[in-house]
Design a protein around this motif. Structure first.
Motif, PDB file in Angstrom:
ATOM      1  N   LEU A 126      15.078  16.059  14.871  1.00 39.64           N
ATOM      2  CA  LEU A 126      15.053  15.746  13.445  1.00 39.64           C
ATOM      3  C   LEU A 126      13.621  15.878  12.945  1.00 39.64           C
ATOM      4  O   LEU A 126      12.690  15.386  13.594  1.00 39.64           O
ATOM      5  CB  LEU A 126      15.501  14.308  13.178  1.00 39.64           C
ATOM      6  CG  LEU A 126      16.974  13.931  13.239  1.00 39.64           C
ATOM      7  CD1 LEU A 126      17.118  12.445  12.936  1.00 39.64           C
ATOM      8  CD2 LEU A 126      17.809  14.748  12.265  1.00 39.64           C
ATOM      9  N   ASP A 127      13.425  16.557  11.818  1.00 38.62           N
ATOM     10  CA  ASP A 127      12.137  16.447  11.129  1.00 38.62           C
ATOM     11  C   ASP A 127      12.297  15.289  10.148  1.00 38.62           C
ATOM     12  O   ASP A 127      13.124  15.329   9.243  1.00 38.62           O
ATOM     13  CB  ASP A 127      11.752  17.749  10.424  1.00 38.62           C
ATOM     14  CG  ASP A 127      12.848  18.321   9.524  1.00 38.62           C
ATOM     15  OD1 ASP A 127      12.703  18.270   8.285  1.00 38.62           O
ATOM     16  OD2 ASP A 127      13.846  18.852  10.064  1.00 38.62           O
ATOM     17  N   ALA A 128      11.524  14.224  10.379  1.00 36.20           N
ATOM     18  CA  ALA A 128      11.720  12.983   9.625  1.00 36.20           C
ATOM     19  C   ALA A 128      10.377  12.375   9.227  1.00 36.20           C
ATOM     20  O   ALA A 128      10.031  11.262   9.645  1.00 36.20           O
ATOM     21  CB  ALA A 128      12.538  11.985  10.441  1.00 36.20           C
ATOM     22  N   PRO A 129       9.601  13.080   8.408  1.00 32.53           N
ATOM     23  CA  PRO A 129       8.292  12.557   8.006  1.00 32.53           C
ATOM     24  C   PRO A 129       8.413  11.293   7.158  1.00 32.53           C
ATOM     25  O   PRO A 129       9.465  11.016   6.567  1.00 32.53           O
ATOM     26  CB  PRO A 129       7.681  13.709   7.199  1.00 32.53           C
ATOM     27  CG  PRO A 129       8.853  14.506   6.731  1.00 32.53           C
ATOM     28  CD  PRO A 129       9.885  14.395   7.804  1.00 32.53           C
ATOM     29  N   VAL A 130       7.318  10.557   7.112  1.00 31.66           N
ATOM     30  CA  VAL A 130       7.312   9.258   6.423  1.00 31.66           C
ATOM     31  C   VAL A 130       6.379   9.290   5.228  1.00 31.66           C
ATOM     32  O   VAL A 130       5.423  10.062   5.182  1.00 31.66           O
ATOM     33  CB  VAL A 130       6.896   8.119   7.379  1.00 31.66           C
ATOM     34  CG1 VAL A 130       7.760   8.130   8.631  1.00 31.66           C
ATOM     35  CG2 VAL A 130       5.419   8.222   7.770  1.00 31.66           C
ATOM     36  N   ALA A 131       6.672   8.446   4.252  1.00 31.18           N
ATOM     37  CA  ALA A 131       5.822   8.297   3.071  1.00 31.18           C
ATOM     38  C   ALA A 131       5.521   6.827   2.861  1.00 31.18           C
ATOM     39  O   ALA A 131       6.216   5.955   3.378  1.00 31.18           O
ATOM     40  CB  ALA A 131       6.512   8.892   1.839  1.00 31.18           C
ATOM     41  N   ARG A 132       4.524   6.560   2.065  1.00 32.78           N
ATOM     42  CA  ARG A 132       3.964   5.258   1.732  1.00 32.78           C
ATOM     43  C   ARG A 132       2.754   4.961   2.615  1.00 32.78           C
ATOM     44  O   ARG A 132       2.294   5.827   3.365  1.00 32.78           O
ATOM     45  CB  ARG A 132       5.003   4.133   1.753  1.00 32.78           C
ATOM     46  CG  ARG A 132       6.089   4.317   0.680  1.00 32.78           C
ATOM     47  CD  ARG A 132       7.113   3.195   0.681  1.00 32.78           C
ATOM     48  NE  ARG A 132       8.111   3.439  -0.355  1.00 32.78           N
ATOM     49  CZ  ARG A 132       9.335   2.936  -0.347  1.00 32.78           C
ATOM     50  NH1 ARG A 132       9.731   2.123   0.632  1.00 32.78           N
ATOM     51  NH2 ARG A 132      10.167   3.213  -1.328  1.00 32.78           N
ATOM     52  N   THR A 133       2.264   3.766   2.543  1.00 31.96           N
ATOM     53  CA  THR A 133       0.944   3.433   3.062  1.00 31.96           C
ATOM     54  C   THR A 133       0.995   2.868   4.482  1.00 31.96           C
ATOM     55  O   THR A 133       2.053   2.577   5.021  1.00 31.96           O
ATOM     56  CB  THR A 133       0.295   2.384   2.156  1.00 31.96           C
ATOM     57  OG1 THR A 133       1.103   1.184   2.196  1.00 31.96           O
ATOM     58  CG2 THR A 133       0.241   2.878   0.709  1.00 31.96           C
ATOM     59  N   ARG A 134      -0.203   2.688   5.062  1.00 30.33           N
ATOM     60  CA  ARG A 134      -0.267   2.069   6.386  1.00 30.33           C
ATOM     61  C   ARG A 134       0.213   0.626   6.340  1.00 30.33           C
ATOM     62  O   ARG A 134       0.716   0.106   7.327  1.00 30.33           O
ATOM     63  CB  ARG A 134      -1.686   2.148   6.953  1.00 30.33           C
ATOM     64  CG  ARG A 134      -2.762   1.474   6.122  1.00 30.33           C
ATOM     65  CD  ARG A 134      -4.115   1.583   6.814  1.00 30.33           C
ATOM     66  NE  ARG A 134      -5.181   1.004   6.011  1.00 30.33           N
ATOM     67  CZ  ARG A 134      -6.440   0.900   6.418  1.00 30.33           C
ATOM     68  NH1 ARG A 134      -6.771   1.346   7.619  1.00 30.33           N
ATOM     69  NH2 ARG A 134      -7.360   0.373   5.641  1.00 30.33           N
ATOM     70  N   ARG A 135       0.077  -0.026   5.182  1.00 32.19           N
ATOM     71  CA  ARG A 135       0.622  -1.376   5.022  1.00 32.19           C
ATOM     72  C   ARG A 135       2.135  -1.331   5.135  1.00 32.19           C
ATOM     73  O   ARG A 135       2.749  -2.189   5.780  1.00 32.19           O
ATOM     74  CB  ARG A 135       0.217  -1.939   3.649  1.00 32.19           C
ATOM     75  CG  ARG A 135       0.729  -3.327   3.324  1.00 32.19           C
ATOM     76  CD  ARG A 135       0.010  -4.384   4.140  1.00 32.19           C
ATOM     77  NE  ARG A 135       0.765  -4.808   5.302  1.00 32.19           N
ATOM     78  CZ  ARG A 135       0.289  -5.575   6.264  1.00 32.19           C
ATOM     79  NH1 ARG A 135      -0.978  -5.960   6.243  1.00 32.19           N
ATOM     80  NH2 ARG A 135       1.033  -5.932   7.276  1.00 32.19           N
ATOM     81  N   ALA A 136       2.749  -0.319   4.537  1.00 31.42           N
ATOM     82  CA  ALA A 136       4.195  -0.150   4.642  1.00 31.42           C
ATOM     83  C   ALA A 136       4.612   0.146   6.084  1.00 31.42           C
ATOM     84  O   ALA A 136       5.671  -0.306   6.542  1.00 31.42           O
ATOM     85  CB  ALA A 136       4.667   0.957   3.714  1.00 31.42           C
ATOM     86  N   ALA A 137       3.769   0.897   6.796  1.00 34.92           N
ATOM     87  CA  ALA A 137       4.069   1.170   8.202  1.00 34.92           C
ATOM     88  C   ALA A 137       4.072  -0.120   9.005  1.00 34.92           C
ATOM     89  O   ALA A 137       4.925  -0.337   9.867  1.00 34.92           O
ATOM     90  CB  ALA A 137       3.050   2.149   8.775  1.00 34.92           C
ATOM     91  N   ALA A 138       3.127  -1.003   8.720  1.00 36.35           N
ATOM     92  CA  ALA A 138       3.069  -2.289   9.421  1.00 36.35           C
ATOM     93  C   ALA A 138       4.234  -3.185   9.036  1.00 36.35           C
ATOM     94  O   ALA A 138       4.811  -3.882   9.882  1.00 36.35           O
ATOM     95  CB  ALA A 138       1.745  -2.984   9.111  1.00 36.35           C
ATOM     96  N   ASP A 139       4.618  -3.145   7.761  1.00 36.91           N
ATOM     97  CA  ASP A 139       5.683  -4.022   7.272  1.00 36.91           C
ATOM     98  C   ASP A 139       7.080  -3.480   7.552  1.00 36.91           C
ATOM     99  O   ASP A 139       8.074  -4.179   7.330  1.00 36.91           O
ATOM    100  CB  ASP A 139       5.537  -4.235   5.761  1.00 36.91           C
ATOM    101  CG  ASP A 139       4.297  -5.037   5.402  1.00 36.91           C
ATOM    102  OD1 ASP A 139       3.749  -5.702   6.295  1.00 36.91           O
ATOM    103  OD2 ASP A 139       3.885  -4.982   4.224  1.00 36.91           O
ATOM    104  N   GLY A 140       7.166  -2.232   7.992  1.00 35.90           N
ATOM    105  CA  GLY A 140       8.481  -1.626   8.213  1.00 35.90           C
ATOM    106  C   GLY A 140       9.171  -1.252   6.923  1.00 35.90           C
ATOM    107  O   GLY A 140      10.400  -1.271   6.848  1.00 35.90           O
TER     108      GLY A 140
END
Length: 304
Positions: A126-140
């Motif tokens: 799957l190509d499944a890139p992510v968007a939003r910030t590193r804060r969002a990455a930490a918060d899930g």
């Protein structure tokens, strides 16, 4: 077979433990409670995950050999291709039925090639890139856009929801990669527009930055970019390193322009944005948050 049944996913792997990857990996580790094998080209990046119970692998292929589902979070298309195809890479270690989910931002062609080559070996992708910030990455709370078969998406979705809140199956191979490139291109074009507004308002001496952002944010110019890039960086005029750097944004907008060229589409705003990012890197601000583009507009080049 090129799909994986989520019921058979008992072991996880994660390759690429940088600013975004480490945070995504930690969420998957905590929420899945499954054995996790990790690898990063910089061994020190794995330390916090190992301390949380993950096992450090010796190579990307070692991760693939020990996992049913392997996540990639890498800087770009070149790194993804290297991790997949080089000696000791994922393709060398993966078993038929393994599912690989690429969370990186890559060219559409790289994503589609990965789908094809891995399928030939019975490995799902799957190509499944992510968007939003590193804060969002930490918060899930990331937004994740996936391209690939419905079967592979169904297998990966429960794990993607451990990292994000907005999960979309966008279409076939390459669809996720395409939408991430468009997302980043629109984001930076909007950052440029806000930087122009900030610069002009400051030069006028008529309104404060706070009033500018309150009025724009309360009107039809309101946007996620204004609230999260504008208020956090353009308003205080702080553009630190260690966030999403201008050099990365230049790469992503460049991927968009490459695809546009292939398809015979002219993108004048994206072309200008890419040129500004190039100038930003030439001014020694390539490692700074891409909002530093405002420094070109007000003709200052000092870093924050």
């Amino acid at each position: 077979m090129t799909s994986a049944d989520s019921a058979t996913i008992d072991r996880l792997g994660f390759i690429g433990l940088g600013v975004m990857g480490s945070r995504q990996c930690l969420n998957v580790s905590r929420k899945s409670d499954l054995p996790l094998t990790v690898f990063d080209a910089r061994p020190g990046n794995a330390a916090s995950l190992v301390a949380s119970g993950a096992v450090a692998a010796t190579s990307a292929g070692d991760v693939a050999a020990k996992a049913d589902l392997v996540f990639l979070s890498l800087p770009g298309g070149d790194e993804v291709a290297s991790v997949l195809y080089d000696d000791g890479g994922v393709l060398a270690g993966a078993r038929p039925g393994t599912l690989v989910v690429d969370l990186s931002t890559t060219p559409v062609g790289v994503a589609r090639e990965a789908h094809r080559r891995l399928a030939e070996r019975g490995v799902g992708f799957l190509d499944a890139p992510v968007a939003r910030t590193r804060r969002a990455a930490a918060d899930g709370t990331l937004a994740i856009m996936a391209g690939g078969t419905a079967e592979n998406y169904a297998s990966a979705e429960p794990f993607l929801r451990m990292m994000g809140t907005e999960i979309t199956h966008c279409g076939p191979a390459g669809a996720g990669a395409l939408l991430k490139l468009l997302n980043n291109t629109v984001v930076f074009e909007t950052v440029v527009a806000l930087a122009e507004a900030v610069t002009l308002a400051r030069r006028s001496g008529l309104v404060s930055d706070e009033v500018l952002f309150d009025v724009l944010g309360g009107g039809s110019a309101a946007s996620f970019v204004l609230e999260n890039h504008g208020r956090s960086a353009l308003l205080p005029d702080e553009h630190p390193t260690g966030v999403f750097p201008a050099s990365y944004m230049r790469k992503d907008v460049g991927y968009t322009l490459d695809l546009a060229s292939e398809l015979g589409v002219a993108l004048p705003a994206a072309t200008l944005a890419h040129s500004l990012l190039g100038r930003l890197c030439e001014h020694g601000l390539g490692d700074n948050y891409h909002t530093a583009v405002v420094r070109l507009l007000d003709q200052r080049s000092e870093t924050s």
